[in-house]
Scaffold this active site. Structure first.
Site, PDB file in Angstrom:
ATOM      1  N   SER A 141       0.363  -1.112   0.132  1.00 10.60           N
ATOM      2  CA  SER A 141       0.058  -0.313  -0.118  1.00 10.60           C
ATOM      3  C   SER A 141       0.742   1.451  -0.407  1.00 10.60           C
ATOM      4  O   SER A 141       2.417   1.189   0.783  1.00 10.60           O
ATOM      5  CB  SER A 141      -0.431  -0.435   1.467  1.00 10.60           C
ATOM      6  N   TYR A 155      -1.456  -0.806   9.823  1.00 11.77           N
ATOM      7  CA  TYR A 155      -1.994  -0.936   9.488  1.00 11.77           C
ATOM      8  C   TYR A 155      -0.581  -0.463   8.482  1.00 11.77           C
ATOM      9  O   TYR A 155       0.345  -1.284   7.742  1.00 11.77           O
ATOM     10  CB  TYR A 155      -2.517  -0.394   8.377  1.00 11.77           C
TER      11      TYR A 155
END
Length: 246
Positions: A141, A155
């Site tokens: 990501s 995350y």
């Protein structure tokens, strides 16, 4: 042309969103395809039907890859079925977000088990049976490089770890002609992050191209990295993010 004809592609987390688009592209490019998924078996069987229209062989395995022993068994099943793995694509991941003080005691272990340990273990297991010229591609990501707001500490940390893992794999496997690369999407129009969702405008605010990307666009980049054309590309991070960090 079917650049992956005769190859076997394993897509972990390959039945929804970006993962499903990658599974379809691997089949379209001629690979036999193994797909590992955690839930939604009806959706998985529907996708299997689509894949079988193009792939020479399709294997669907339902397992929680956060369980390392279950992941090991799944990869062993793939090898028994196909005899080899030429392309590994790690897609599966989890996002636990929120205020720093609100994380559950097990949040770190849950996030890193799925987002870091699982792709590492899958790469380790798959590399052991990969022939010369194999491919390992991990979907991360863009928040690994730029965290746009509060609430994403775990995350972002887990996705940042994938860069180091990828570079290490490139060094460990380069002598065998096996490449390892990381793809970092920005906002992509999926069920988890729809282009018309409540956070869509905020997601698009940092972009130079003011729209969500599509799973097909991510799959096209993965297809290049899986192909013979990318044989001299390894240890690299590819951002597909509409200019998120421009």
């Amino acid at each position: 042309m079917r650049p992956l004809a005769g190859k076997v592609a394993l897509v972990i987390g390959g039945t929804r969103g970006i993962g499903a688009a990658i599974s379809r592209r691997m089949a379209r490019d001629g690979a036999a395809v193994a797909v590992v998924y955690r839930s939604r078996s009806v959706e998985a069987e529907c996708l299997a039907g689509v894949l079988r229209e193009q792939a020479s062989d399709v294997l669907m395995i339902q397992v929680d890859v956060g369980d390392v022993h279950a992941l090991d068994r799944a990869i062993d099943d793939v090898v028994r079925h196909f005899g080899r793995i030429d392309v590994l694509v790690n897609v599966a991941g989890i996002a636990i977000t929120g205020p720093l003080d609100d994380y559950a005691d097990d949040a770190f272990d849950r996030v890193f088990a799925l987002n870091v340990r699982a792709p590492f273990r899958a790469a380790q297991k798959a590399a052991a049976v990969m022939p010369h010229g194999g491919r390992i591609i991990t979907i991360g990501s863009i928040v690994a490089d730029r965290m746009p707001g509060a609430g994403g500490t775990l995350y972002a940390a887990s996705k940042a770890a994938l860069g180091g893992m990828t570079r290490g794999l490139a060094r460990d496997l380069g002598a065998r002609g096996i490449t390892a690369n990381l793809v970092q999407p920005g906002p992509i129009d999926t069920e988890r992050n729809p282009a018309d969702g409540p956070n869509a405008d905020l997601n698009r605010a940092p972009l130079a191209i003011p729209r969500h990307g599509s799973p097909v666009e991510v799959a096209s980049l993965v297809a290049y990295l899986a192909s013979a054309d990318a044989g001299f590309v390894t240890g690299a991070t590819y951002d597909i993010d509409g200019g998120w960090g421009a």
